[in-house]
Design a protein around this motif. Structure first.
Motif, PDB file in Angstrom:
ATOM      1  N   ARG A 268      35.408  41.488  27.577  1.00 50.09           N
ATOM      2  CA  ARG A 268      36.632  41.281  28.361  1.00 50.09           C
ATOM      3  C   ARG A 268      37.726  40.534  27.599  1.00 50.09           C
ATOM      4  N   TRP A 269      37.344  39.771  26.606  1.00 52.86           N
ATOM      5  CA  TRP A 269      38.322  38.922  25.930  1.00 52.86           C
ATOM      6  C   TRP A 269      38.630  39.423  24.522  1.00 52.86           C
ATOM      7  N   TYR A 314      42.789  39.668  28.209  1.00 49.83           N
ATOM      8  CA  TYR A 314      41.638  39.579  29.105  1.00 49.83           C
ATOM      9  C   TYR A 314      41.657  40.790  30.028  1.00 49.83           C
ATOM     10  N   PRO A 316      39.820  41.780  33.250  1.00 45.71           N
ATOM     11  CA  PRO A 316      38.874  41.440  34.318  1.00 45.71           C
ATOM     12  C   PRO A 316      38.179  42.675  34.878  1.00 45.71           C
TER      13      PRO A 316
ATOM     14  N   HIS B   3      34.685  36.232  40.660  1.00 44.24           N
ATOM     15  CA  HIS B   3      35.117  35.532  39.458  1.00 44.24           C
ATOM     16  C   HIS B   3      36.442  36.135  38.947  1.00 44.24           C
ATOM     17  N   ASN B   4      36.506  37.473  38.975  1.00 40.98           N
ATOM     18  CA  ASN B   4      37.713  38.156  38.496  1.00 40.98           C
ATOM     19  C   ASN B   4      38.925  37.776  39.324  1.00 40.98           C
ATOM     20  N   PHE B   7      39.980  34.379  38.483  1.00 42.56           N
ATOM     21  CA  PHE B   7      40.673  34.336  37.190  1.00 42.56           C
ATOM     22  C   PHE B   7      42.082  34.932  37.282  1.00 42.56           C
ATOM     23  N   THR B   8      42.194  35.991  38.068  1.00 40.06           N
ATOM     24  CA  THR B   8      43.518  36.600  38.247  1.00 40.06           C
ATOM     25  C   THR B   8      44.464  35.584  38.880  1.00 40.06           C
ATOM     26  N   LEU B  11      45.537  33.144  36.375  1.00 41.16           N
ATOM     27  CA  LEU B  11      46.587  33.660  35.485  1.00 41.16           C
ATOM     28  C   LEU B  11      47.944  33.674  36.169  1.00 41.16           C
TER      29      LEU B  11
END
Lengths: 733, 247
Positions: A268-269, A314, A316, B3-4, B7-8, B11
């Motif tokens: 992902r990174w 990234y 996701p 988790h995504n 994280f979004t 951001l």
């Protein structure tokens, strides 16, 4: 109004759904992909060409299994095999086709390389409807250039970086100066200018994946300044799980360069961090060899630059990608005993790309760029800023492919431009807002034809652009495929547009008590009409292209003497023309030899009485011979490249205040050759050595437009990819 | 997936924060120094930046950025007189408005004296100069043992520029004036290229006034703390009368 809005919404919804392909019964095709010697190619992608979708990928034995929807009655379909480093190949799929064998030729000339700048959508170089020149990372490494100016001069004819007043670098690209050529980094504009040119030393070549150069106007996609061309530097992403590189170079005049980069890549990174330091001592010009003449400068000032870049992405989920970037640039020029000139840039950005469905994607981007100039005053040990240009921009870009033949691009930008400058009254500041919207339609009726049309409107808060802010483009390509090659005919019309800058609108600058330069709030935007035609023939190892262009430029912005103000003032001038042609040849031979040559002719026509005279050398030529050979653990690379710039004869005005009398001035032509060689061990350690100005050309007199060389110079260094050493293996041993 | 989303969201917050932090008018202002206003100590006489308690030494700070200004310095009375004039000035009309008592005057980087004489010495350190001067019986003896030749002002028609605005027409407007060539060496301005190259001399100059007082002076700086050229910071040390030992 509501009715109109609902119609637009309906149209957008229809467009989106057109891209969704319904699941149907499927056909399975298996086969293999190999090179011309029969060796299997791993990792080749199989595309269903009409849809462009990836339907399969080859395994270690070069085998693939592709599932395709069943064909409609009478539908002709092809399967395309693509792999980086090879020319793609398409084979027809008939109703009874169940196995296919692809044999791919090596893409020695990078014709399959993907370009994006000309259309803002990815296209392979050989199929792009806009003529695009690409300089790859490999080309950059071979020439061992530090910044973009050094590289472009070496690679392309008709590009010259010279000095203007106070040793500020000035660009001429086929008759267009710095304000008319748009430089982008990953598609983003750059803040700051000095004497109408951005700071080219910001564009160092560390971690650049490729450079795309589109000559001609492109304002319908990029707006202001894209009059003479667009140069887009595309950054590299980390390609390996981890990578560490350190490099250094030392050369004549105490020129030192040190760099390092660290990268990693996970599912992902992806991150790549790079750092570069470069410095050089004073370079003294020899005394003029022509009696009565004097050099424009005594020496090239010593300098040091520092450049830091970080790019982090990234993902996701598979369809969503975020990219963040940050950068810091510092340059210091040791131009006087009392003060050093300092230049800094702070940049950053965030971008999100989302693929809605198979054939549509959207990009949202925010970009920040701040370019400052300051003086470090030795006596006070103080760093006093007198210039700051801050640009904040937001962009949305949407691409939709539909009916398999159309690609629709719509986008809009907002830019807030703030300028604090010593050139304004009391060192004050000015700002303006720029909003634009653009639309592009790409139509590909068959594999032979492609037509692109675009239109854009730019609004600026500080002046009325009216219809001048409207630019358009219409370009097309016709491709005729032969068994061993392809003939491409490209033609285009594109509009150019350059908005007056805040400096040109509001400047009040006392020029050493000699005169004052005034801005002009009644300036109109500069516009241009660019016509281009080109013919290109490409084979796997040979490419020849000839092109011609004609530009009509109206309302160019420049300074002229104003009797009432008793000073200089920015004004629009009447129409001028720039005409040119280019011929380029590129070939790869057996046993590792390669050769390329390009010739460019440019003619500028200025009407009498306008405050500009030609500064473009009419003839320019670049040539390069390369040799590459790789043994088991060692690879050798040799490059001999040269450039010729013809002499320039210009009728220059004898006075700035009176444009009635001219005097004929001749600036001599020159030829400079460069020799690079590098040896790479274990694909990890590269040692390189360069001789610049091989035949020791020294100008008799150093004019502003003379090449900045004092004769032959040498440099050598190394680049070490630490990740290339197989630590696990070594451990076992 | 949770988790995504988190994280979004992170951001998005990061993006908003960056946007807010960067601001529309730039970041990192703290890197730079504010050009301090060149405020002079109000307890000191006008034009003086430093003055020793015994009055023997000090530092002058003169605004010579204008082409239409002479800056007159009177050491004896510790007085500074800036005199602005127009470009139609003549030597006679200037003489009519000049201060009565003054020792030397500065126009841009040009210097004239009030009937004095001056010389450039080999010294770059005032301490060394004072040490040598102290070893002589008188200031005059020190000058002669060092071979320092004093030079009077000369009359020049084309040195003191008072109007640059006709440069593009091929001429400059000068004010005919006395001019001391020796002290004016303190700053060389090479105008053969743009911008000009400024080269400051590190030498110390000796100025003997019309009535026989000797001073050592040197140019410390010619720019202001904001980087503007023409602001002259001049160090000086009174040496004494020629017939006297060093004060």
């Amino acid at each position: 109004m509501n009715f109109r809005l609902s119609k637009i919404l309906f149209f957008v919804v229809v467009l989106i759904f057109c891209g969704v392909e319904k699941a149907a019964s499927q056909v399975v095709v298996t086969g293999s992909v190999e090179d011309v010697s029969g060796n299997p190619i791993e990792g080749a992608f199989l595309h269903w060409e009409e849809g462009g979708t990836v339907v399969g990928i080859t395994d270690t034995a070069g085998r693939f299994r592709a599932e395709l929807p069943a064909a409609r009655v009478g539908e002709k379909r092809t399967l395309v095999a693509r792999c980086p480093g090879y020319l793609s190949l398409s084979l027809p799929i008939k109703d009874d086709t169940r196995t296919l064998r692809f044999q791919l030729e090596t893409d020695a000339l990078n014709l399959e390389g993907v370009v994006i700048t000309g259309t803002r959508t990815p296209k392979s170089l050989k199929d792009a409807p806009i003529i695009t020149r690409v300089i790859s990372a490999q080309d950059i490494a071979k020439v061992d250039a530090t910044d973009v100016g050094e590289l472009l001069q070496q690679e392309l004819p008709g590009i010259e970086f010279t000095y203007s007043m106070n040793q500020q670098t000035s660009l001429n690209m086929c008759g267009f100066g710095g304000t008319n050529v748009l430089f982008l980094v990953d598609g983003e504009r750059m803040a700051g200018e000095t004497l109408d040119n951005i700071d080219y030393s910001r564009l160092n070549l560390d971690n650049v994946q490729s450079i795309e150069i589109v000559k001609g106007a492109a304002s319908s996609l990029y707006g202001s300044n894209a009059v003479g061309g667009v140069v887009n530097l595309i950054s590299r992403e980390a390609a390996k799980p981890w990578s560490v590189n350190v490099n250094a170079r030392y050369g004549s005049h105490n020129n030192q360069r040190y760099g390092a980069s660290v990268g990693f890549r996970t599912k992902r990174w992806n991150s790549l961090t790079s750092f570069q330091y470069n410095s050089c001592g004073d370079v003294m010009f020899p005394d003029p060899k022509v009696e009565g003449e004097q050099n424009a400068y005594e020496k090239i000032y010593a300098f040091r630059t520092l450049n830091f870049k970080e790019r982090l992405s990234y993902e996701p989920i598979q369809r969503l990608k975020f990219t963040a970037r940050a950068g810091y640039f510092f340059r210091e020029r040791f131009s006087s005993e009392t003060a050093n000139d300092r230049y800094r840039d702070f940049s950053g950005g965030l971008k999100a790309n989302y693929r809605f469905i198979r054939n549509a994607d959207i990009e949202l981007a925010y970009s920040f760029d701040q370019y400052d100039k300051s003086d470090f005053l030795h006596a006070f040990r103080s760093d006093v800023r007198d210039y700051s240009n801050v640009q904040n921009s937001i962009r949305v870009l949407y691409n939709q492919r539909f009916f398999r033949k159309f690609t629709f691009t719509i986008g809009a930008d907002y830019l807030y431009d703030y300028l604090l400058s010593y050139m304004f009254v009391d060192g004050g500041s000015e700002s303006q807002h720029n909003i634009d919207g653009f639309l592009q339609l790409d139509y590909e009726p068959s594999q032979a034809w492609e037509i692109i049309g675009a239109v854009r409107y730019d609004y600026f808060s500080e002046f009325k652009a009216s219809l001048d802010g409207l630019t358009g483009k219409l370009s097309g390509i016709y491709k005729k495929k032969f068994p061993n090659g392809q003939l491409s005919l490209r033609g285009s019309y594109s509009g150019g547009f350059r908005a007056p800058t805040l400096k040109e609108l509001y400047m009040v600058f006392d020029m050493a008590s000699i005169f004052t330069i005034y801005g002009n709030q009644n300036l109109k935007p500069q516009t241009s009409h660019n016509f281009q035609l080109s013919l290109e023939y490409s084979r796997a190892k040979f490419n020849v292209a000839v092109s011609g262009f004609y530009n009509i430029v109206d309302n160019s912005i420049t300074t002229t003497w104003n009797k009432e103000l008793n000073g200089m003032q920015y004004v629009n001038i009447q129409k001028m023309d720039v005409v040119g042609a280019e011929l380029s040849l590129n070939a790869r031979f057996d046993y590792g030899f390669g050769a390329s040559a390009s010739y460019a002719y440019t003619y500028e026509h200025f009407p009498k009485g306008v405050p500009l005279t030609t500064s473009t050398r009419p003839h320019a030529l670049t040539a390069k011979v390369t040799y590459d050979h790789a043994w088991k653990k060692v690879a050798l690379n040799v490059v001999l490249s040269g450039r010729y710039m013809s002499g320039l004869t210009s009728d220059e005005y004898t006075s700035l205040t009176d444009l009635t009398q001219t005097t004929r001035v001749h600036y001599p032509g020159y030829t400079i050759w460069r020799f690079n060689t590098s040896v790479t061990f274990w694909q990890a350690l590269r040692l390189h050595f360069t001789i610049d100005n091989l035949f020791n050309y020294i100008p008799k007199v150093y004019y502003s437009n003379s090449p900045q060389t004092v004769g032959i110079s040498f440099s050598g260094g190394f680049s070490l990819d630490i990740d290339q050493f197989n630590f696990k293996k070594n451990k076992k041993r | 997936m949770k988790h995504n989303c988190r994280f979004t969201l992170f951001l998005v917050i990061l993006c908003a924060s960056v946007g807010l932090l960067t601001g529309c008018h730039g970041i990192c202002d703290w890197i730079y120094d504010d050009p301090e206003e060149d405020l002079l100590d109000p307890s000191l006489p006008d034009g003086w930046k430093e003055l020793s308690d015994d009055g023997l030494s000090g530092t002058l700070y003169l605004d010579a950025s204008s082409y239409t200004r002479w800056n007159y310095v009177d050491w004896l009375n510790t007085r500074y007189t800036p005199l602005d004039f127009g470009t139609d000035i003549t030597p006679d009309s200037l003489a009519a408005i000049e201060p009565v008592a003054w020792d030397f005057a500065v126009h841009r980087y040009d210097v004239k004296t009030h009937g004095g004489r001056a010389a450039e010495t080999r010294y770059t350190s005032i301490d060394e100069l004072l040490s040598d001067c102290r070893s002589a019986n008188t200031v005059g003896e020190w000058l002669s043992t060092q071979g320092i030749q004093l030079e009077s002002d000369v009359w020049c028609d084309s040195v003191v520029t008072i109007d640059m605005s006709h440069m593009l027409d091929g001429y400059l407007v000068y004010l005919p004036s006395f001019y001391n060539r020796q002290i004016s060496h303190w700053l060389d301005v090479n105008t053969s290229q743009m911008p000009p190259i400024y080269t400051k001399s590190d030498r110390i100059y000796v100025l003997v006034t019309g009535d026989g007082r000797a001073y050592a002076l040197w140019l410390k700086n010619y720019i202001s703390s904001g980087g503007v050229k023409g602001f002259m910071t001049i160090g000086y040390r009174y040496l004494g009368f020629l017939v006297e030992p060093l004060r």
